[in-house]
Enzyme design. Structure first.
Site, PDB file in Angstrom:
ATOM      1  N   ARG A 155       0.519  -1.300   0.262  1.00 23.35           N
ATOM      2  CA  ARG A 155       0.009  -0.173  -0.162  1.00 23.35           C
ATOM      3  C   ARG A 155       0.771   1.148  -0.025  1.00 23.35           C
ATOM      4  O   ARG A 155       0.497   2.381  -0.218  1.00 23.35           O
ATOM      5  CB  ARG A 155      -0.838  -0.154   1.175  1.00 23.35           C
ATOM      6  CG  ARG A 155      -2.102  -0.397   0.976  1.00 23.35           C
ATOM      7  CD  ARG A 155      -2.133  -2.805   0.516  1.00 23.35           C
ATOM      8  NE  ARG A 155      -2.833  -3.558   0.449  1.00 23.35           N
ATOM      9  CZ  ARG A 155      -4.061  -3.946   1.562  1.00 23.35           C
ATOM     10  NH1 ARG A 155      -2.311  -3.913   2.564  1.00 23.35           N
ATOM     11  NH2 ARG A 155      -4.463  -4.435   1.504  1.00 23.35           N
ATOM     12  N   ASP A 184       0.460  -7.252  -2.805  1.00 24.54           N
ATOM     13  CA  ASP A 184      -0.711  -7.018  -2.782  1.00 24.54           C
ATOM     14  C   ASP A 184      -1.609  -6.380  -4.312  1.00 24.54           C
ATOM     15  O   ASP A 184      -1.008  -6.015  -4.958  1.00 24.54           O
ATOM     16  CB  ASP A 184      -1.493  -5.755  -1.837  1.00 24.54           C
ATOM     17  CG  ASP A 184      -2.446  -6.435  -0.983  1.00 24.54           C
ATOM     18  OD1 ASP A 184      -4.079  -6.560  -1.305  1.00 24.54           O
ATOM     19  OD2 ASP A 184      -2.231  -7.495   0.063  1.00 24.54           O
ATOM     20  N   HIS A 257      -6.308 -10.761  -3.452  1.00 25.99           N
ATOM     21  CA  HIS A 257      -5.117  -9.274  -3.602  1.00 25.99           C
ATOM     22  C   HIS A 257      -4.447  -9.569  -4.368  1.00 25.99           C
ATOM     23  O   HIS A 257      -3.064  -9.225  -4.638  1.00 25.99           O
ATOM     24  CB  HIS A 257      -4.847  -9.794  -2.037  1.00 25.99           C
ATOM     25  CG  HIS A 257      -6.052  -8.646  -0.593  1.00 25.99           C
ATOM     26  ND1 HIS A 257      -6.323  -7.688  -0.724  1.00 25.99           N
ATOM     27  CD2 HIS A 257      -5.894  -9.819   0.767  1.00 25.99           C
ATOM     28  CE1 HIS A 257      -7.435  -7.692   0.524  1.00 25.99           C
ATOM     29  NE2 HIS A 257      -6.479  -9.211   1.038  1.00 25.99           N
ATOM     30  N   ASP A 320      -6.107 -15.006   2.181  1.00 20.26           N
ATOM     31  CA  ASP A 320      -7.247 -14.501   2.967  1.00 20.26           C
ATOM     32  C   ASP A 320      -7.951 -13.732   1.967  1.00 20.26           C
ATOM     33  O   ASP A 320      -7.878 -13.163   1.223  1.00 20.26           O
ATOM     34  CB  ASP A 320      -6.761 -13.601   4.335  1.00 20.26           C
ATOM     35  CG  ASP A 320      -5.919 -11.965   3.343  1.00 20.26           C
ATOM     36  OD1 ASP A 320      -4.505 -12.666   2.493  1.00 20.26           O
ATOM     37  OD2 ASP A 320      -5.607 -10.594   3.903  1.00 20.26           O
ATOM     38  N   GLU A 321      -9.228 -13.250   2.319  1.00 21.20           N
ATOM     39  CA  GLU A 321     -10.015 -12.370   1.850  1.00 21.20           C
ATOM     40  C   GLU A 321      -9.685 -12.094   0.039  1.00 21.20           C
ATOM     41  O   GLU A 321     -10.050 -11.644  -0.390  1.00 21.20           O
ATOM     42  CB  GLU A 321      -9.799 -10.784   1.754  1.00 21.20           C
ATOM     43  CG  GLU A 321      -9.989  -9.545   3.451  1.00 21.20           C
ATOM     44  CD  GLU A 321      -9.020  -9.445   3.627  1.00 21.20           C
ATOM     45  OE1 GLU A 321      -9.674  -8.320   5.009  1.00 21.20           O
ATOM     46  OE2 GLU A 321      -8.104  -8.366   3.129  1.00 21.20           O
ATOM     47  N   TRP A 387      -5.628 -14.159  12.043  1.00 19.39           N
ATOM     48  CA  TRP A 387      -6.191 -12.840  12.449  1.00 19.39           C
ATOM     49  C   TRP A 387      -7.310 -12.208  12.220  1.00 19.39           C
ATOM     50  O   TRP A 387      -7.218 -11.325  13.255  1.00 19.39           O
ATOM     51  CB  TRP A 387      -5.208 -12.235  11.046  1.00 19.39           C
ATOM     52  CG  TRP A 387      -6.275 -12.022  10.212  1.00 19.39           C
ATOM     53  CD1 TRP A 387      -6.367 -13.462   9.331  1.00 19.39           C
ATOM     54  CD2 TRP A 387      -7.269 -11.079   8.874  1.00 19.39           C
ATOM     55  NE1 TRP A 387      -7.614 -13.441   7.776  1.00 19.39           N
ATOM     56  CE2 TRP A 387      -8.124 -11.591   8.049  1.00 19.39           C
ATOM     57  CE3 TRP A 387      -7.681 -10.340   9.589  1.00 19.39           C
ATOM     58  CZ2 TRP A 387      -9.228 -11.252   7.792  1.00 19.39           C
ATOM     59  CZ3 TRP A 387      -8.581  -9.335   8.925  1.00 19.39           C
ATOM     60  CH2 TRP A 387      -8.847  -9.909   7.642  1.00 19.39           C
ATOM     61  N   TYR A 412      -2.696  -5.481  15.359  1.00 21.76           N
ATOM     62  CA  TYR A 412      -3.256  -4.566  14.438  1.00 21.76           C
ATOM     63  C   TYR A 412      -2.513  -3.178  14.688  1.00 21.76           C
ATOM     64  O   TYR A 412      -3.256  -2.248  15.139  1.00 21.76           O
ATOM     65  CB  TYR A 412      -3.987  -4.242  13.931  1.00 21.76           C
ATOM     66  CG  TYR A 412      -4.813  -6.314  13.015  1.00 21.76           C
ATOM     67  CD1 TYR A 412      -3.955  -7.326  12.898  1.00 21.76           C
ATOM     68  CD2 TYR A 412      -4.566  -5.591  11.177  1.00 21.76           C
ATOM     69  CE1 TYR A 412      -4.595  -8.389  12.717  1.00 21.76           C
ATOM     70  CE2 TYR A 412      -4.960  -7.266  10.350  1.00 21.76           C
ATOM     71  CZ  TYR A 412      -4.406  -8.388  10.886  1.00 21.76           C
ATOM     72  OH  TYR A 412      -4.266  -9.021  10.415  1.00 21.76           O
TER      73      TYR A 412
END
Length: 751
Positions: A155, A184, A257, A320-321, A387, A412
């Protein structure tokens, strides 16, 4: 020798009550001896066979950076002696440190233990006065074998000098793992020579979101952003970390991602693109196509180069995600599911992860994945990084899989660390230093055998809002030091007040190392309760010893002449309280400010129908009437949330009285699955049986806190019922589509 060690440890344990160390992490055993050691330029460093020249050089440099002179090295006995002895120090990564008036002896079980002994000596040196270090004896070794910190460079990208500084700080506090999040949606940060398009295209995005993602409409800076690490830079970082006994674990995200990679290789997506690296923060439907063999060829080729750069046992593959939206409509993915006999897209993800795991096993590597890799069936040798809470780690350990605890609510560091309005923009939530320190990674629900699969703990640093190195340091430190202590020190004997005492002793070293840490750990905190007379009782605390809290209730800024806090402040009406900490006549830190609301509802009994969930499940329903309203930092405990359920609250005013207004707030953040109700109603009753509706609201247009101001003609009532209809399921095209929506309500105010 064994009996001497036992006797030594006994003496240390007996001596712990007579003195306290200034070390972070807190050592296993510490004993203050008489006298002190004076470090001078005439002192030398001696090392026994087996002690590396690298460690000697590092020791010389760390001492020189503080003392201003370089100690000569000799194989002959010198004032500072470096030794290896696995018999004297039986624990892996353990060390013994003995400081006496004539010299310093540092003995390690292994090179890592000796290095950590040096780091403890360096900390004590920084805390010394005029290079005079109090004599002491220390026995120390780690609680967990895995002690990690993470950094997202996708990011926002941080250059190599900062990465090295970060590694130096991790090593100083006895972390042994650096989790490097390299790819990502917003950028690909590692050179892959076989695919130069990754460097030319995927490493850059056309612009970056300005402000917070919750602010609508989204605004962008219009500036191309990006960068990547060359393979030579990666090798240099890995070498640098290894010298400090830190293993670097790379993360190459898959199957989600992946937008940055898809921008360079659109054929690897289900739709064929075109794609571009994401310019804002979130989860995106476009992921690697699981039905396309070229996807696996690409990732295997990438990993071929990654494993050559990173000698770590583990490779992190994310997992993830990963939305399943594209897979559900992709003919190739559906064909893969049919051919493999997979019942749904979750099993397709499990197939994806297991296929990549099998490939990495041919390279003698193991995978780590975020806890979503449990969905659809866990890969046989996978290690789970838990997480989304602790549940994933618990489930993995029960299945006899290794786990690393890194739960979002506790560790976090992209979350706010104070409730002060002046805090820089952060992702969300509120995770103060005290909460980080309170986390215990071994779940009570596990048996000893199950808990043996817990490798350790890790703090995570996501960089969406960390645009500068200074901001990153501010968010990481000192919270990372709380993780360091949890990971290293025994559970028994640790206390938060003593951690803060030692943290204050570490401040000079952090300042000398030019760390832009958050120094507000002595600031004010508050708690509130409702007294028997219906008034609020506000308690103020600070961790700064011998300090005075002064406060005002008239809106003015506290000063030395303001009222000194002696006990709970009683509030019988709505008030803004301001307070500050003073050491003598000098204000310490920022001014604390908080609004309290007192109404007919304050402290009255509330019944909630249904089951509040997750982080929005209050310890008591009285949270709904405690005089404190929720904020945009929405995990402070003031919001009450229903997941997929309607909300129905019933307030008992305990006597019939005249009312004309009922107020609350609704939190709407679609980017967090916080949805406004489709309908909110207020009903009132005198007897608790027959109710009449007095207000309803269907529009909640604000992206944030939506006020509910239910006004009506005055009437007699004892009971007030609040009803709100949950959105139910998040609509297609929205964040978290297909999942249950949250409905969040706030303080209930009646006048």
């Amino acid at each position: 020798m064994k009996y001497l060690v036992i006797l030594f440890m006994l003496l240390l344990s007996l001596g712990k009550g007579f003195a306290q160390s200034g070390l972070i992490p807190q050592p296993v055993a510490f004993h203050r001896s008489s006298g002190e050691f004076l470090l001078t330029a005439l002192a030398g460093i001696s090392s026994e066979p087996g002690v590396s020249a690298e460690l000697v050089n590092l020791t010389q440099e760390q001492i020189r950076s503080y003392a201003g002179f370089t100690l000569p090295h000799s194989r002959k006995k010198a004032a500072i002696q470096l030794k290896l002895d696995s018999t004297q120090v039986p624990q892996k990564e353990g060390y013994q440190l003995r400081i006496h008036p004539k010299g310093v002896e540092i003995t390690g079980h292994d090179p890592a233990g000796l290095f950590y002994g040096v780091q403890s000596f360096v900390q004590l040196l920084h805390q010394s006065k005029n290079l005079r270090i109090p004599a002491s004896q220390i026995i120390d070794y780690p609680r967990f074998s895995y002690r990690g910190m993470h950094l997202d460079v996708s990011r926002h990208w941080f250059q190599v000098p900062f990465i090295k500084k970060y590694i130096d700080l991790l090593a100083q506090y006895k972390f042994n793992t650096f989790h490097w999040h390299l790819t990502d949606d917003q950028g690909w940060r590692i050179e892959i020579k076989r695919y130069p398009e990754l460097q030319k295209v995927a490493a850059y995005r056309k612009e970056t979101l300005m402000g917070h993602k919750r602010e609508l409409p989204h605004r962008f800076d219009g500036k191309k952003y990006g960068g990547y690490y060359t393979q030579e830079e990666v090798r240099e970082v890995v070498r640098y970390a290894a010298q400090r006994h830190i293993t670097v674990i790379p993360e190459i995200e898959m199957p989600g991602h992946a937008l940055a990679a898809l921008s360079a290789f659109p054929a690897l997506g289900c739709t064929g693109g075109p794609y571009q690296a994401a310019t804002f923060w979130g989860i995106f439907d476009d992921v690697y196509c699981a039905g396309n063999d070229s996807t696996f060829t690409f990732l295997q080729n990438v990993l071929d180069e990654v494993v050559e750069l990173f000698p770590s046992k583990y490779i992190h593959i994310g997992g993830d995600e990963c939305p399943k939206t594209r897979w559900k409509s992709c003919p190739k993915c559906q064909a893969r599911m049919q051919h493999q006999g997979l019942k749904d897209e979750h099993e397709l993800q499990s197939y994806f992860i297991q296929r990549m795991e099998k490939y990495l096993l041919t390279k003698n590597r193991e995978i780590i994945g975020w806890d979503e890799i449990l969905e659809g069936g866990l890969s046989p040798g996978a290690t789970v990084m838990s997480w989304r809470g602790t549940e994933g780690g618990i489930e993995a350990m029960r299945q006899k899989h290794k786990a690393i605890m890194t739960p979002e609510p506790f560790v976090y560091f992209d979350f706010y660390q104070s409730l002060y309005a002046s805090e820089p923009t952060a992702a969300a939530w509120y995770t103060p230093l005290s909460k980080v320190y309170s986390y215990e990674p071994v779940p009570d629900s596990l048996t000893a055998e199950e808990a043996s699969y817990l490798l350790g703990i890790q703090g995570n640093v996501w960089s969406e809002y960390l645009a500068t190195e200074a901001h990153a340091e501010y968010m990481i430190f000192p919270r990372a030091l709380a993780v360091a202590e949890t990971a290293w020190s025994p559970k028994k004997g640790r206390t938060y007040p003593d951690f803060l005492r030692r943290l204050r002793l570490n401040e000079p070293m952090l300042q000398r190392l030019k760390v832009a840490y958050a120094d507000g750990f002595d600031e004010l905190t508050d708690s509130v309760s409702v007294a028997a007379d219906g008034k609020l009782a506000v308690r103020l605390t600070t961790t700064l010893p011998q300090a005075t809290i002064r406060y005002t209730l008239d809106g003015s800024t506290p000063k030395t002449s303001s009222t000194a806090y002696r006990g709970p402040v009683s509030l019988g009406k709505s008030t803004v309280l301001k307070a500050a900490v003073f050491a003598g006549n000098q204000q310490q830190g920022r001014v604390f400010e908080k609004a309290f609301t007192v109404s007919k509802a304050t402290g009255k009994p509330v019944t909630i129908q249904g089951s509040p969930a997750g982080n929005f499940k209050p310890a008591s329903t009285r949270i709904a009437v405690n005089g404190v309203q929720g904020t945009a930092r929405y995990n402070t405990g003031e919001w009450i949330g229903m997941l997929g359920e309607n909300a129905e609250w019933t307030l008992d005013l305990q006597q019939t009285q005249t009312i004309s207004k009922v107020q609350t707030n609704v939190l709407r953040y679609h980017w967090q699955r916080f949805w406004e109700p489709t309908l909110l109603q207020v009903w009132v009753s005198e007897d608790g049986k027959t109710y009449q509706q007095v207000y309803q609201q269907t529009e909640f247009p604000i992206n944030g806190i939506n006020p509910v101001n239910g006004q009506f003609s005055p009437l007699k009532a004892r009971f007030v019922k609040l009803k709100a209809l949950n959105k139910g399921i998040v609509p297609t095209g929205e964040y978290g589509a297909g999942n249950k929506a949250w409905l969040l309500l706030d303080e209930l105010i009646v006048d």
